[in-house]
Design a protein around this motif. Structure first.
Motif, PDB file in Angstrom:
ATOM      1  N   TYR A   1      -6.521  12.237   1.978  1.00  0.00           N
ATOM      2  CA  TYR A   1      -6.813  11.488   0.757  1.00  0.00           C
ATOM      3  C   TYR A   1      -7.222  10.055   1.112  1.00  0.00           C
ATOM      4  O   TYR A   1      -6.535   9.380   1.895  1.00  0.00           O
ATOM      5  N   THR A   2      -8.295   9.581   0.509  1.00  0.00           N
ATOM      6  CA  THR A   2      -8.771   8.227   0.808  1.00  0.00           C
ATOM      7  C   THR A   2      -7.784   7.161   0.337  1.00  0.00           C
ATOM      8  O   THR A   2      -7.763   6.051   0.874  1.00  0.00           O
ATOM      9  N   TRP A   3      -6.979   7.488  -0.655  1.00  0.00           N
ATOM     10  CA  TRP A   3      -6.004   6.535  -1.182  1.00  0.00           C
ATOM     11  C   TRP A   3      -4.637   6.681  -0.521  1.00  0.00           C
ATOM     12  O   TRP A   3      -3.682   5.998  -0.897  1.00  0.00           O
TER      13      TRP A   3
ATOM     14  N   VAL B   1       0.817  -1.215   0.000  1.00  0.00           N
ATOM     15  CA  VAL B   1       0.000   0.000   0.000  1.00  0.00           C
ATOM     16  C   VAL B   1       0.851   1.264   0.000  1.00  0.00           C
ATOM     17  O   VAL B   1       1.841   1.376   0.725  1.00  0.00           O
TER      18      VAL B   1
END
Length: 433
Positions: free
Chosen positions: A230-232, A165
């Motif tokens: 940021y969601t990412w 990730v």
């Protein structure tokens, strides 16, 4: 004549193929700029396994828990070796797919005895996402031969073999860089013999792509509040540890050891990780290196970094028509020339540029990195002349007297042989501009 030409071409092609098969990282072209040449020291190399306790385990963060772990970091450490050391070693690693084995060849000697009688400053080297500690090994060896202890990091969660990730990379990069520098003065970590020659109070940092992102944060450019949401990105707002104006960021950047930063293709301004206010916090001498058609970090965004880091004197070296692989990656290993099942592209594309020869770019980077680090880390004021350049290299011209001394109208780029300063731009802004 045609037969001779064909034979000559065939011989040259055979030499090129042989060099590719050897996967050499230490090639210096005959037309390389002056400071690309290897220095006076033979080079030793060691691999170290480090562990940073109590780091946030980003991969296992949940809505209910923020676990910590001992973060492992493998590093390759190059250093000036004892006189008489026989040069030559190999590095066993993998290419971009994280699976295909390759062997690189360089000038260093594995576990050689260190030089003695003096100490050498540290240069930390930080790869992109993904990458590994060998991606800029050409710089590691080259600068070590000139009197530096250079240490290149395998950033956990960000290498070819363990890429995961992106949020881990966003949070950890600057902290990995500082932690590794922390270890360089510890004889229990690097060995008493290496600690004896290492001046860990004086250091420079070279980062590529996400390594450049981390280097800018470490150097003082805190990220924006928006980037922490940021969601990412990094979960649960944990990226606030690197945010401008926070105590945690101030603590990270309060490091008098870090004297200078080179950021090659730094990623982040293109996606709002900084703004002009955050960039003002960057305080170290800075050299940016970029390709003019970079479509990953986006060239215009990197020019914004150049414009907005007004708290320091900074340079921007541009490779005209080069993309994101400008300057940093080593020459593509022979194994990368063929497609692999796990990638949608030929791995060669991860290392090479469509316009520029990689060895040529490496040599130019070695030249400028030597001048920049010698000037700001070693305090060699004479190296300042290598940055007094006409902005467009194509406009430079040789004008010398019969004895070879330059005339007043000589504008040839310092250290570049005649006719070789082409396709480059070099710009400087002073602090406050």
């Amino acid at each position: 004549m045609k037969t001779t030409t064909a034979l000559t071409f065939g011989f040259a092609a055979a030499l090129t193929a042989a060099a590719q098969a050897e996967n050499r990282i230490d090639t210096i072209r005959p037309d390389a700029p002056e400071l690309a040449a290897h220095g006076d020291y033979p080079v030793g190399v060691r691999t170290l396994e480090l562990s940073d306790p109590g780091r946030i385990d980003v991969l296992n963060v949940t809505d209910d828990a923020i676990p910590t772990y001992d973060r492992p970091l493998t590093v390759e450490l190059w250093y000036p070796a004892a006189a008489g050391t026989t040069p030559g070693t190999t590095y066993d690693t993998v290419i971009r797919d994280g699976q295909t084995a390759t062997q690189l060849q360089g000038m260093a000697t594995r576990d050689a005895a260190p030089a003695s009688g003096e100490t050498f400053p540290v240069i930390v080297i930080s790869h992109g996402y993904p990458g590994n500690r060998y991606l800029m090994s050409h710089l590691g060896e080259n600068l070590a031969s000139k009197g530096y202890v250079t240490v290149s990091i395998d950033h956990t969660d960000s290498t070819y073999s363990d890429q995961t990730v992106f949020g881990s990379t966003l949070l950890n990069r600057p902290h990995d860089q500082r932690f590794v520098l922390d270890q360089m003065g510890d004889p229990e970590v690097i060995g008493a013999d290496l600690a004896a020659i290492t001046d860990a109070t004086t250091a420079g940092l070279i980062g590529y792509s996400m390594g450049g992102y981390g280097a800018l944060i470490y150097g003082g450019a805190g990220v924006t509040k928006a980037s922490t949401e940021y969601t990412w990105g990094t979960p649960r707002g944990l990226l606030e540890a690197n945010m401008a104006g926070t105590e945690s960021h101030a603590k990270l950047t309060d490091d008098p050891r870090l004297k200078a930063v080179i950021a090659i293709g730094p990623w982040g301004r293109n996606t709002g990780f900084w703004d002009a206010e955050g960039m003002k916090g960057f305080s170290r001498p800075l050299m940016l290196i970029a390709g003019s058609v970079d479509d990953v970090s986006i060239y215009n965004a990197m020019r914004m970094i150049f414009d907005e880091t007004s708290g320091t004197t900074r340079h921007l070296l541009t490779f005209n028509h080069a993309n994101h692989n400008a300057a940093a990656p080593m020459p593509a290993p022979a194994e990368s020339y063929q497609p692999v099942e796990t990638l949608e592209f030929v791995p060669f594309e991860h290392y090479a540029d469509a316009v520029w020869d990689t060895v040529r770019m490496n040599n130019i980077t070695q030249h400028f990195a030597t001048a920049f680090m010698d000037l700001h880390v070693k305090g060699d004021a004479d190296k300042a002349t290598y940055f007094d350049l006409v902005p467009n290299s194509d406009d430079s011209a040789v004008s010398v007297n019969e004895d070879g001394t330059p005339k007043p109208d000589n504008s040839q780029w310092q250290g570049f042989p005649p006719r070789t300063a082409k396709g480059l731009r070099f710009e400087t802004k002073q602090a406050g501009e």
